[in-house]
Scaffold this motif. Structure first.
Motif, mmCIF file in Angstrom:
data_model
loop_
_atom_site.group_PDB
_atom_site.id
_atom_site.type_symbol
_atom_site.label_atom_id
_atom_site.label_comp_id
_atom_site.label_asym_id
_atom_site.label_seq_id
_atom_site.Cartn_x
_atom_site.Cartn_y
_atom_site.Cartn_z
ATOM 1 N N ARG A 95 0.708 -1.205 -0.013
ATOM 2 C CA ARG A 95 0.078 0.051 -0.158
ATOM 3 C C ARG A 95 0.880 1.403 0.006
ATOM 4 O O ARG A 95 0.428 2.295 -0.652
ATOM 5 C CB ARG A 95 -0.916 0.019 1.264
ATOM 6 N N GLY A 96 2.038 1.348 0.758
ATOM 7 C CA GLY A 96 3.118 2.377 0.681
ATOM 8 C C GLY A 96 3.463 2.800 -0.656
ATOM 9 O O GLY A 96 3.503 3.712 -1.240
ATOM 10 N N ALA A 97 3.997 1.630 -1.229
ATOM 11 C CA ALA A 97 4.591 1.604 -2.779
ATOM 12 C C ALA A 97 3.558 1.860 -3.664
ATOM 13 O O ALA A 97 3.766 3.074 -4.687
ATOM 14 C CB ALA A 97 4.918 0.190 -3.088
ATOM 15 N N GLY A 121 9.988 6.435 6.910
ATOM 16 C CA GLY A 121 9.809 5.391 5.594
ATOM 17 C C GLY A 121 9.504 4.145 5.570
ATOM 18 O O GLY A 121 9.360 3.473 6.641
ATOM 19 N N SER A 122 9.491 3.486 4.536
ATOM 20 C CA SER A 122 9.081 2.042 4.387
ATOM 21 C C SER A 122 10.242 1.164 4.655
ATOM 22 O O SER A 122 11.360 1.384 4.079
ATOM 23 C CB SER A 122 8.363 1.850 3.171
ATOM 24 N N PHE A 123 9.876 0.258 5.664
ATOM 25 C CA PHE A 123 10.798 -0.991 5.836
ATOM 26 C C PHE A 123 10.098 -2.395 5.224
ATOM 27 O O PHE A 123 10.541 -3.445 5.554
ATOM 28 C CB PHE A 123 11.075 -1.273 7.139
ATOM 29 N N THR A 156 11.229 4.678 -3.329
ATOM 30 C CA THR A 156 10.085 4.288 -2.400
ATOM 31 C C THR A 156 10.301 3.795 -0.921
ATOM 32 O O THR A 156 9.456 3.788 -0.155
ATOM 33 C CB THR A 156 9.544 2.729 -2.950
ATOM 34 N N HIS A 157 11.767 3.494 -0.825
ATOM 35 C CA HIS A 157 12.012 2.705 0.650
ATOM 36 C C HIS A 157 13.116 3.853 1.265
ATOM 37 O O HIS A 157 14.264 3.576 0.856
ATOM 38 C CB HIS A 157 12.441 1.402 0.459
ATOM 39 N N LEU A 158 12.736 4.571 2.347
ATOM 40 C CA LEU A 158 13.637 5.247 2.878
ATOM 41 C C LEU A 158 14.140 4.822 4.207
ATOM 42 O O LEU A 158 15.288 5.419 4.641
ATOM 43 C CB LEU A 158 13.149 6.632 3.154
ATOM 44 N N GLY A 255 3.312 -17.259 4.187
ATOM 45 C CA GLY A 255 3.319 -15.856 4.485
ATOM 46 C C GLY A 255 3.579 -15.266 2.916
ATOM 47 O O GLY A 255 2.940 -15.304 1.990
ATOM 48 N N ASP A 256 4.637 -14.302 2.967
ATOM 49 C CA ASP A 256 4.987 -13.518 1.625
ATOM 50 C C ASP A 256 5.759 -14.394 0.710
ATOM 51 O O ASP A 256 6.901 -14.274 0.188
ATOM 52 C CB ASP A 256 5.730 -12.421 2.062
ATOM 53 N N THR A 257 5.099 -15.466 0.327
ATOM 54 C CA THR A 257 5.465 -16.785 -0.514
ATOM 55 C C THR A 257 6.197 -16.016 -1.876
ATOM 56 O O THR A 257 6.987 -16.483 -2.264
ATOM 57 C CB THR A 257 4.803 -17.812 -0.773
HETATM 58 N N1 F2R Z 1 1.271 -6.124 -0.926
HETATM 59 C C1 F2R Z 1 1.698 -7.239 -1.166
HETATM 60 N N2 F2R Z 1 0.602 -8.395 -1.103
HETATM 61 C C2 F2R Z 1 -0.553 -8.116 -0.283
HETATM 62 C C3 F2R Z 1 -1.858 -8.592 -0.915
HETATM 63 C C4 F2R Z 1 -1.878 -8.247 -2.478
HETATM 64 C C5 F2R Z 1 -3.147 -8.562 -2.939
HETATM 65 N N3 F2R Z 1 -3.185 -9.678 -3.447
HETATM 66 C C6 F2R Z 1 -3.631 -7.678 -4.102
HETATM 67 O O1 F2R Z 1 -4.052 -8.275 -4.949
HETATM 68 O O2 F2R Z 1 -3.955 -6.446 -3.800
HETATM 69 N N4 F2R Z 1 2.548 -7.756 -1.868
HETATM 70 C C7 F2R Z 1 3.646 -6.977 -2.254
HETATM 71 O O3 F2R Z 1 3.953 -5.927 -1.169
HETATM 72 C C8 F2R Z 1 5.295 -6.649 -0.753
HETATM 73 C C9 F2R Z 1 6.283 -5.304 -1.175
HETATM 74 O O4 F2R Z 1 5.653 -4.125 -0.477
HETATM 75 P P1 F2R Z 1 6.388 -2.748 -0.604
HETATM 76 O O5 F2R Z 1 6.715 -2.377 -1.692
HETATM 77 O O6 F2R Z 1 7.599 -2.819 0.433
HETATM 78 O O7 F2R Z 1 5.375 -1.653 0.016
HETATM 79 P P2 F2R Z 1 5.251 -0.792 1.408
HETATM 80 O O8 F2R Z 1 3.616 -0.590 1.511
HETATM 81 O O9 F2R Z 1 6.219 -0.009 1.388
HETATM 82 O O10 F2R Z 1 5.505 -1.907 2.484
HETATM 83 C C10 F2R Z 1 4.930 -3.213 2.621
HETATM 84 C C11 F2R Z 1 4.176 -3.248 4.015
HETATM 85 O O11 F2R Z 1 5.036 -3.144 5.189
HETATM 86 C C12 F2R Z 1 4.557 -2.431 6.362
HETATM 87 N N5 F2R Z 1 5.389 -1.530 6.672
HETATM 88 C C13 F2R Z 1 6.419 -0.836 5.763
HETATM 89 N N6 F2R Z 1 6.769 0.167 6.619
HETATM 90 C C14 F2R Z 1 6.691 0.287 7.649
HETATM 91 C C15 F2R Z 1 6.549 1.248 8.559
HETATM 92 N N7 F2R Z 1 7.582 2.294 8.678
HETATM 93 N N8 F2R Z 1 5.787 1.381 9.643
HETATM 94 C C16 F2R Z 1 4.683 0.248 9.691
HETATM 95 N N9 F2R Z 1 4.527 -0.663 8.699
HETATM 96 C C17 F2R Z 1 5.361 -0.677 7.669
HETATM 97 C C18 F2R Z 1 3.205 -2.181 5.898
HETATM 98 O O12 F2R Z 1 2.313 -2.946 6.194
HETATM 99 C C19 F2R Z 1 3.370 -2.082 4.311
HETATM 100 O O13 F2R Z 1 2.105 -2.061 3.315
HETATM 101 C C20 F2R Z 1 5.618 -7.844 -1.351
HETATM 102 O O14 F2R Z 1 5.163 -9.010 -0.543
HETATM 103 C C21 F2R Z 1 4.931 -7.671 -2.640
HETATM 104 O O15 F2R Z 1 4.633 -8.817 -2.999
#
Ligand code: F2R
Ligand code: MG
Ligand code: MG
Ligand code: MG
Length: 309
Positions: A95-97, A121-123, A156-158, A255-257
């Motif tokens: 969702r962040g991406a 930033g996103s981790f 995207t990831h800081l 999980g994140d397979t």
């Molecule tokens: N998003 C998914 N899968 C979810 C379901 C998808 C569904 N099937 C659909 O069709 O919609 N998979 C992909 O996302 C992962 C890569 O995520 P990315 O690009 O890092 O995104 P984001 O949103 O930046 O981070 C992912 C989640 O991590 C948590 N998070 C990150 N930083 C955080 C912070 N600072 N504080 C709290 N939480 C943090 C959040 O839950 C983010 O959403 C891969 O698995 C790819 O396959």
């Protein structure tokens, strides 16, 4: 016979896509559910009889590979253009991406979105899942690989853990593509030498000792980089002579397979080459405009750009 370098470039990119596409069938399912359906790697692989479709992991890795093949280095503006050109929200982005890519696409201040969506930033593992082409392209110099993988993460990831996750996957791909005989101790020593944080160091030290698939569980199977990057690295290090066992190690964790199998598959493919990928998986990888044939051509284009530098 060892794989040629061109085969390794192909193996890395196709290995990422196949791991993502097979793993994508099971994303967010539990290890118990997957283990109950399939007794072993062979059953898991041979259950595929129709097209497997990749997800955001491959879509973004294609963006990184195209940008590197065109420009020979990571240039943030060019990389963002490539992410936007490849953006397909239906592939299941984090969702962040998604918020950052929507801003990029609309010409808004995406850096502000990346800084604010998650404070600090996103981790997430989104920078690590797409970084394999950087590891391949800068396989000769770990310091450049570290710097370029950091640059590839930044749009995207800081968060430092999101960035370091990408750096560790890039180093693992680079190392795997460089060695003829895999030496597990040398592999982990190399990663630990360049590891900065105590969080990743602790996980890598655990990963280095793993002898059985069941011991992978404590490393994690989550969407956060810290809960998935060392898992993928360990999936490969456990079965370095088999592409299919490596991605099966990842998928059986649940999980994140898609992402763990994508990262593990890219490392295994970089080491073993494209011929290590079972035909049943390779032949069923989607044949869309940027599907199997395109990914093979892109790997060749990246390899040519690498050899002609
Ligand atoms: N998003 C998914 N899968 C979810 C379901 C998808 C569904 N099937 C659909 O069709 O919609 N998979 C992909 O996302 C992962 C890569 O995520 P990315 O690009 O890092 O995104 P984001 O949103 O930046 O981070 C992912 C989640 O991590 C948590 N998070 C990150 N930083 C955080 C912070 N600072 N504080 C709290 N939480 C943090 C959040 O839950 C983010 O959403 C891969 O698995 C790819 O396959
Ligand atoms: Mg995905
Ligand atoms: Mg839009
Ligand atoms: Mg995923």
């Amino acid at each position: 016979m060892n794989a040629s370098l061109q085969d390794r470039f192909r193996g890395c990119l196709v290995g990422l896509a196949v791991g993502d596409a097979l793993g994508g069938r099971f994303e967010a399912q539990s290890a118990d559910y997957i283990g109950g359906r399939f007794a072993n790697t062979e059953q898991l692989i041979n259950y595929i009889t129709d097209e497997i479709w990749y997800t955001d992991d491959t879509q973004m890795a294609i963006g990184v590979a195209e940008s590197l093949a065109d420009h020979g280095e990571i240039i943030e503006d060019r990389l963002c253009e490539s992410f936007v050109a490849n953006y397909m929200p239906s592939r299941g982005y984090g969702r962040g991406a998604r918020a950052v890519l929507d801003a990029m696409e609309d010409g808004d201040d995406y850096q502000a979105v990346a800084a604010k969506h998650f404070p600090g930033g996103s981790f997430g593992n989104g920078a690590a899942m797409r970084v394999a082409p950087v590891g391949l392209f800068f396989r000769d110099d770990p310091h450049i690989a570290l710097d370029q993988s950091r640059l590839s993460a930044l749009p995207t990831h800081l968060h430092p853990l999101g960035i370091e996750g990408a750096q560790l996957v890039a180093l693992a791909v680079a190392h795997a593509s460089n060695v003829e005989q895999f030496d597990r101790d040398a592999f982990f020593a190399h990663l630990l030498e360049h590891c900065k944080s105590s969080e990743y160091r602790c996980k890598l030290e655990t990963a280095a000792q793993i002898q059985e698939p069941s011991e992978l569980v404590p490393l994690g199977n989550g969407i956060e980089a810290l809960e998935s990057v060392t898992t993928a690295i360990a999936c490969f290090a456990l079965t370095p002579r088999s592409y299919e066992d490596t991605i099966a190690n990842a998928i059986f964790l649940g999980g994140d397979t898609d992402t763990i199998a994508a990262m593990a598959g890219s490392i295994a493919g970089a080491h073993l080459g494209v011929r290590s990928i079972p035909d049943v998986l390779l032949n069923n990888l989607e044949e869309s405009p940027k599907g199997r044939s395109y990914i093979l051509e892109l790997a060749d284009r990246l390899h040519s750009a690498y050899t002609n530098r």
